[in-house]
Design a protein around this motif. Structure first.
Motif, short mmCIF file in Angstrom:
data_model
loop_
_atom_site.label_atom_id
_atom_site.label_comp_id
_atom_site.label_asym_id
_atom_site.label_seq_id
_atom_site.Cartn_x
_atom_site.Cartn_y
_atom_site.Cartn_z
N VAL A 234 1.10 -1.08 0.04
CA VAL A 234 0.13 -0.07 -0.06
C VAL A 234 0.85 1.32 0.05
CG1 VAL A 234 -1.79 1.26 1.29
CG2 VAL A 234 -1.84 -1.14 0.97
N VAL A 235 1.74 1.34 0.76
CA VAL A 235 2.73 2.54 1.01
C VAL A 235 3.48 2.56 -0.19
CG1 VAL A 235 4.62 3.48 2.28
CG2 VAL A 235 3.06 2.38 3.48
N GLY A 236 3.83 1.48 -0.84
CA GLY A 236 4.81 1.57 -2.18
C GLY A 236 3.84 2.17 -3.25
N TRP A 241 7.36 4.32 -4.54
CA TRP A 241 8.71 4.03 -4.22
C TRP A 241 8.70 3.25 -2.93
CZ3 TRP A 241 12.48 5.73 -0.76
CH2 TRP A 241 12.20 6.96 -0.10
N LEU A 242 9.69 2.64 -2.53
CA LEU A 242 10.10 2.04 -1.27
C LEU A 242 11.64 2.11 -0.96
CD1 LEU A 242 7.83 -1.05 -0.73
CD2 LEU A 242 7.57 1.13 0.74
N PRO A 243 11.84 2.42 0.38
CA PRO A 243 13.16 2.59 0.58
C PRO A 243 13.91 1.10 0.73
CG PRO A 243 12.02 3.61 2.08
CD PRO A 243 11.17 3.01 1.40
N GLY A 244 15.02 0.92 -0.20
CA GLY A 244 15.72 -0.20 -0.40
C GLY A 244 15.29 -1.14 -1.66
N ILE A 245 13.89 -0.60 -1.99
CA ILE A 245 13.31 -1.36 -3.20
C ILE A 245 13.52 -0.55 -4.43
CG2 ILE A 245 11.11 -2.24 -4.16
CD1 ILE A 245 12.06 -3.85 -1.77
N VAL A 252 -0.19 4.86 -7.52
CA VAL A 252 -1.96 4.95 -7.39
C VAL A 252 -2.15 5.73 -6.29
CG1 VAL A 252 -4.00 3.43 -6.82
CG2 VAL A 252 -1.91 2.30 -8.25
N SER A 253 -3.04 6.88 -6.91
CA SER A 253 -3.47 8.04 -5.99
C SER A 253 -4.50 7.53 -4.98
CB SER A 253 -4.02 9.08 -6.63
OG SER A 253 -4.42 10.09 -5.91
N PRO A 254 -4.38 7.62 -3.72
CA PRO A 254 -5.66 7.23 -2.98
C PRO A 254 -6.67 8.16 -2.96
CG PRO A 254 -3.94 8.39 -1.58
CD PRO A 254 -3.45 8.23 -3.07
N ARG A 255 -6.50 9.19 -3.57
CA ARG A 255 -7.70 10.10 -3.90
C ARG A 255 -8.46 9.96 -5.16
NH1 ARG A 255 -4.59 15.65 -2.19
NH2 ARG A 255 -4.22 15.04 0.06
N GLY A 256 -9.58 9.82 -5.10
CA GLY A 256 -10.46 9.47 -6.14
C GLY A 256 -11.57 8.69 -5.85
#
Length: 484
Positions: A234-236, A241-245, A252-256
């Protein structure tokens, strides 16, 4: 997207070697073999990790249970099909996700892609929360439907109750994975889900042996690992992006809008037959386990072990099926139906060859593999025989998994469901029942292994060869592709 070290990966190397060998024989194109390999091998690694986790649950519980190892192993085995409901529903609706995402990614319609992901999230959460609640509230009743042995029911209900907390998270993991694979990146899902499986095994060791929690420890390890992986997906996807990844191929925007009627309808219409197909074997496992239980606890324990080994043999299909879904879907998204069909046929050949290698390796180490599960002596030869049967039945499974993935990408998901149902309910379960009630004995279980794979393999390949899926795919393509 390729990351450092991917080219040196031994799993990738084996799959690519098989693919290039087929190319040298003139059976497939080398460039398509490479692309299929790049999408499939991370999913195979993920599958190995996750099936190893399932095997570790049984092995660790068996090792920790001593004289009641068969009871504990059987209890975990009886909880397995209930837990499988999370993957039946999650994986089914995630097939709708990858169909929509891959076509929109191919057409570069990223706003429509985000909408499809939000709609998929809503569908999966709405469906899986009630399932998890049922596991938490009624575990004894559910396990008691399959077995009357009080000790086995106790182990199974303890395991199932705790697993109920993880059902929605396990399903959402599949959606997150399919979003990225549909966007041409299978390595991030491999890192997240494979890493989650490794963490699961570590937590199992701590809870089962370090804290003496037994079966409950195995369940808590599964739940906590799934919660962590879902959070990372979800965070990525929101951050991109994700740290280390590193960078994700899409964000994907959570708004909409979350309740987008058209996309929810598409996810449900594509995914429901896939849910049915997944449920065919998941639901069939209930009567199957009941029938196998008629042989006695020893045979039930042997069957549980052999199915865990079967799961490990089957992981190449996870990769090839999703590679076919992604590549077929992407080319359909650009209105290139012929290339989509070519990818489907050629990935099938790669899958069959890879499964043949896998079956040969497992057959060679069948006995020591069975022994590592802590199986009691009386169950070992029975489990070995079942593993041999699985090695034969796994070959048509290569066809089944791959062609089903290609058909999923087009939205043509009804017939794979029908063929899977025929294989399981018309052949597999009747064969097992005959084994339990006639002198043919465990040979009925051997035939059951083959029936569940051969029938859908033949049926799905025939369906793909008709080309009718091309017309069906036009109903789900993004608007720009249809305009073009």
């Amino acid at each position: 997207m390729k990351r450092a070290g991917s080219r040196a990966n031994p799993v990738r190397g084996v799959i690519l070697l098989i693919g290039l060998g087929l190319a040298r024989l003139g059976l497939i194109d080398a460039s398509r073999a490479r692309r299929a390999t790049d999408l499939s091998w991370p999913r195979v690694v993920t599958g190995i990790a996750r099936m190893s986790k399932n095997a570790a649950d049984v092995a660790m519980v068996g090792a920790a249970s001593g004289l009641v190892a068969n009871d504990a192993i059987s209890g975990v085995g009886l909880a397995g099909p209930f837990w499988g409901l999370a993957f039946a529903f999650g994986g089914g609706f995630a097939a709708g996700t990858i169909a929509l995402v891959s076509q929109r990614f191919g057409a570069e319609e990223f706003a429509q892609l985000s909408q499809a992901v939000r709609s998929s999230f809503v569908v999966v959460v709405a469906v899986t929360i009630p399932i998890g609640a049922a596991f938490w509230l009624f575990p004894e009743r559910l396990i008691g439907l399959l077995n009357s042995d009080a000790q086995v029911v106790e182990y199974g209900s303890t395991y199932l109750k705790i697993l109920g907390l993880g059902v929605p998270f396990a399903a959402l993991n599949l959606v997150g994975s399919r979003v990225l694979i549909g966007a041409d990146d299978a390595q991030i899902p491999m890192i997240l889900r494979g890493g989650g499986a490794i963490l699961n095994i570590v937590l199992n060791g701590v809870f089962i042996f370090g804290m003496g929690m037994g079966v409950a420890g195995a369940a808590w390890g599964t739940v906590l690992a799934n919660i962590l992986v879902t959070t990372l997906f979800v965070v990525g996807l929101i951050a991109g992006w994700l740290p280390g990844i590193g960078q994700f191929p899409v964000s994907v925007s959570p708004r909409g809008t979350y309740f987008h009627r058209e996309d929810i309808t598409d996810v449900v219409s594509i995914g429901t037959p896939v849910v049915g197909r997944n449920m065919t074997w998941t639901v069939a496992r209930f009567p199957m386990l009941f029938i196998v239980g008629m042989f006695g606890t020893t045979v039930l324990a042997a069957y549980t072990v052999s199915r865990r080994i079967w799961g490990l043999m089957n992981v190449p299909g996870w990769g090839f099926g999703l590679a076919a879904s992604s590549l077929v879907g992407q080319h359909l998204g650009t209105d290139d139906e012929e290339t989509a069909a070519t990818y489907g046929r050629e990935i099938v050949l790669m899958a069959v060859a890879t499964y043949a290698v896998s079956a040969a390796v497992v057959a060679a180490v069948a006995r020591p593999a069975v022994v590592t599960f802590g199986t009691e002596a009386g169950a070992v030869p029975i489990a070995v025989g079942m593993v041999f049967a699985g090695c034969l039945a796994i070959i048509p499974q290569g066809v089944n998994s791959t062609i089903a993935g290609a058909l999923d990408a087009s939205g043509d998901t009804n017939w794979p469901f029908v063929y899977q149902a025929l294989g399981v309910f018309a052949v597999s379960i009747p064969a097992a029942y005959l084994g339990a009630t006639t002198p043919i004995g465990v040979w009925g279980i051997y035939v059951a292994f083959l029936g569940e794979t051969l029938v859908p393999a033949v049926g799905n390949y025939y369906r793909f060869s008709t080309g009718k899926w091309k017309a069906i795919s036009r109903e789900y393509r993004p608007e720009t592709a249809l305009d073009d």
